[in-house]
Scaffold this motif. Structure first.
Motif, PDB file in Angstrom:
ATOM      1  N   LEU A   1      -0.609  -4.852 -11.783  1.00 34.08           N
ATOM      2  CA  LEU A   1      -1.480  -4.236 -12.776  1.00 34.08           C
ATOM      3  C   LEU A   1      -2.574  -5.176 -13.267  1.00 34.08           C
ATOM      4  O   LEU A   1      -3.330  -4.816 -14.165  1.00 34.08           O
ATOM      5  N   ASN A   2      -2.663  -6.342 -12.643  1.00 32.00           N
ATOM      6  CA  ASN A   2      -3.600  -7.363 -13.104  1.00 32.00           C
ATOM      7  C   ASN A   2      -5.023  -6.828 -13.220  1.00 32.00           C
ATOM      8  O   ASN A   2      -5.589  -6.329 -12.246  1.00 32.00           O
ATOM      9  N   GLU A   3      -5.582  -6.914 -14.431  1.00 30.54           N
ATOM     10  CA  GLU A   3      -6.943  -6.482 -14.764  1.00 30.54           C
ATOM     11  C   GLU A   3      -7.125  -4.963 -14.713  1.00 30.54           C
ATOM     12  O   GLU A   3      -8.132  -4.450 -15.214  1.00 30.54           O
ATOM     13  N   LYS A   4      -6.189  -4.256 -14.089  1.00 28.55           N
ATOM     14  CA  LYS A   4      -6.342  -2.793 -13.960  1.00 28.55           C
ATOM     15  C   LYS A   4      -5.944  -2.087 -15.245  1.00 28.55           C
ATOM     16  O   LYS A   4      -6.604  -1.137 -15.678  1.00 28.55           O
ATOM     17  N   LEU A   5      -4.846  -2.558 -15.842  1.00 35.33           N
ATOM     18  CA  LEU A   5      -4.297  -1.875 -17.011  1.00 35.33           C
ATOM     19  C   LEU A   5      -5.288  -1.900 -18.167  1.00 35.33           C
ATOM     20  O   LEU A   5      -5.559  -0.883 -18.804  1.00 35.33           O
ATOM     21  N   ARG A   6      -5.857  -3.075 -18.437  1.00 28.69           N
ATOM     22  CA  ARG A   6      -6.789  -3.159 -19.569  1.00 28.69           C
ATOM     23  C   ARG A   6      -8.077  -2.416 -19.271  1.00 28.69           C
ATOM     24  O   ARG A   6      -8.706  -1.866 -20.166  1.00 28.69           O
TER      25      ARG A   6
END
Lengths: 310, 259
Positions: free
Chosen positions: B79-84
């Protein structure tokens, strides 16, 4: 073109480029980035580094009309924009506008720093307005329209360096570098033996490029990454010990756009910090002026930008 | 509400719970540490509640304010950088954002509660709590003390160098104050007979009018009654019916006879 199809098309473009151009992968990627965000790029490199070949090949793969202008000190604006010619018509002699090389989709302006400031301004105005005004007539330029201007960093005699206000109009300043030893061996193998003229089929059409440009603008970027990008640009104005003049807000817009373009080309649906860090170099290197202290310490703009990146 | 909004709300709730859990665990460790310290120096354990509350309030608030989706991204690298990014684009619709939301929802299935609560740091803290609790039990049962803070404090209070006020208070209590108690000579009177003298000069009584008792005859206009009886006004009469009067009369006669 749908979002899921983008990686496939991009792979096709890069594979097509590899058939003709050996190495320079990063240069090709950055040129594609400029294209997908509908911007222009400055190519700087020594002669013989396939700058013209890259742009020409790209024109073939993208089914775009390619034209080239070799800038010389005696080049006139009309040589680029076009001029009125007297033609014999059915109703007699009439003035007909002959379109210049600027009426192409990809214009390679070689050695732009050799053209006079007047000619440079004519080209830059066309780049900005996407139209040409000759006399009382205005002619819209075809879409998409990219200008890839090259600059030779070694020959400074008889040149008219582009002022910073003008170079700011180019989104990216792409540096071409020498190939590696293995790449050069492959180049030698390919081009010193029997000449094999590779016929490239177009991979993308004009509509596809318009779709790509549309998609690139839609790529989302997280708020903290947006702040990071703007912080990076504003830090160029604060580091007075190394930078005399920092980048303008145009650089902030350019950096975020370039990061979005890169994300799209790499098949991602979001901008990552790595995109911003990678694109910081081509976006900022022609927008900052180093201080005497930095020059005294033999620092290049890339070295200074490296210090700013976290 | 879109699915992604619900999912993000769930993740946020989980983050808040994990922060609250972390704050409570940290505060409990502070409480147990102070508890142990106070046992060593013989101070009442109630005082250990103060640092517990302070720590819970200050650090709990700080932890809750520092909630970020990037903390989830660290636990779930996919989820790196995707979630935010998805969180920042909630409410905005375009095909790229929709595709990103779909990708995020797919990767969010990898989020497990154990990632937030079962971390190595939490396990270590729970172990520290166990060790502190065990130490408290040992120290309390063997009555171990480093020094008696309470006694030292009391001795300090008795020391004249440190509290001259205490001395003055004691002296005051022992010696008394004439103003409060009055003249001591009066206290000594006790049960003694008091001879009081009247100052006739300064008094208001007229002593010249003093004479012996005289016998008076109260004869004029008075006839002795053979019988003296009293009557009451009719308003004092009871309006009790006659038959009831008989009942009351009989009742009292019976009581008298029975008595």
């Amino acid at each position: 073109m749908k979002l899921d199809e983008v990686p496939t098309y991009m792979d096709a473009v890069f594979n097509g480029m590899k058939k003709v151009v050996i190495g320079q992968d990063e240069v090709i990627k950055q040129i594609m980035t400029a294209m997908v965000v509908d911007a222009h790029a400055l190519l700087e490199g020594y002669p013989g580094l396939a700058k013209t070949l890259i742009v020409k090949t790209m024109g073939q793969l993208l089914d775009l009309k390619f034209s080239r202008v070799q800038n010389t000190p005696d080049l006139m604006p009309s040589d680029i924009l076009g001029t009125y010619l007297i033609e014999e018509g059915k109703s007699g002699r009439e003035l007909k506008f002959q379109k210049g090389p600027v009426f192409a989709n990809i214009l390679l302006a070689d050695e732009i720093n050799r053209a006079t400031p007047k000619t440079q301004s004519a080209l830059l105005e066309a780049m900005q307005e996407r139209q040409v005004t000759v006399g009382n007539e205005t002619y819209k330029l075809d879409r998409p329209f990219f200008v890839l201007a090259t600059m030779n960093p070694i020959e400074q005699e008889g040149t008219y360096p582009l002022p910073e206000a003008q170079t700011d109009r180019f989104l990216l300043k792409i540096k071409t570098d020498y190939p590696s030893f293995d790449e050069e061996m492959a180049i030698v193998d390919k081009y010193s033996e029997i000449f094999d003229d590779v016929q490239l089929k177009p991979v993308l059409k004009r509509n596809d490029i318009a779709d790509l440009q549309n998609l690139a603008r839609k790529i989302p970027i997280a708020n903290d990454l947006k702040r990071y990008a703007v912080d990076l640009v504003t830090s160029t104005r604060k580091k007075k010990e190394l930078i005399e003049y920092g980048a303008s807000p145009r650089a902030s817009i350019g950096l975020i756009l370039a990061a979005k373009g890169r994300a799209l080309i790499e098949g991602r649906k979001h901008v990552s910090k790595e995109d911003i860090n990678k694109m910081a170099f081509p976006v900022l290197r022609h927008r900052i002026i180093l201080s005497f202290e930095a020059e005294r310490n033999n620092l290049s703009t890339d070295d200074v930008i490296k210090q700013l990146i976290k | 509400m879109k699915i992604i909004e619900n999912a993000l709300a769930e993740v946020r709730k989980l983050l808040i719970l994990s922060k609250v859990f972390k704050s409570v665990i940290d505060s409990l460790i502070v409480f147990l540490a102070f508890f142990l310290l106070f046992i060593f120096i013989k101070i009442s354990w109630y005082y250990a509640i103060i640092p517990f509350i302070l720590h819970l309030f200050i650090y709990g608030r700080k932890n809750l304010r520092s909630i970020r989706y990037s903390q989830v991204e660290k636990l779930v690298p996919e989820l790196n950088e995707k979630l935010r990014t998805a969180a920042d684009y909630v409410g905005r619709d375009n095909e790229v954002v929709d595709a990103l939301d779909a990708e995020v929802l797919k990767d969010m299935k990898k989020i497990r509660t154990s990632l937030f609560f079962g971390s190595k740091s939490n396990m270590n803290k729970i172990m520290v709590m166990g060790i502190l609790s065990f130490a408290i039990i040992l120290v309390a049962s063997f009555n171990v003390e480093l020094f008696d803070f309470a006694t030292i404090g009391k001795n300090r209070l008795d020391d004249e160098r440190f509290l001259p006020i205490q001395k003055n208070l004691d002296t005051f209590l022992k010696e008394g104050d004439d103003d409060i108690y009055g003249d001591e000579s009066i206290v000594e009177l006790g049960n003694n007979e008091v001879l009081i003298g009247l100052n006739t000069v300064e008094g208001n009584l007229d002593y010249s009018a003093k004479k012996d008792l005289e016998r008076k005859n109260f004869a004029s206009g008075y006839e002795e009654e053979k019988e003296i009886y009293a009557t009451s006004d009719s308003s004092y009469n009871d309006n009790i019916p006659k038959e009831n009067q008989e009942v009351v009369k009989k009742y009292f006669n019976q009581i008298t006879q029975a008595g």
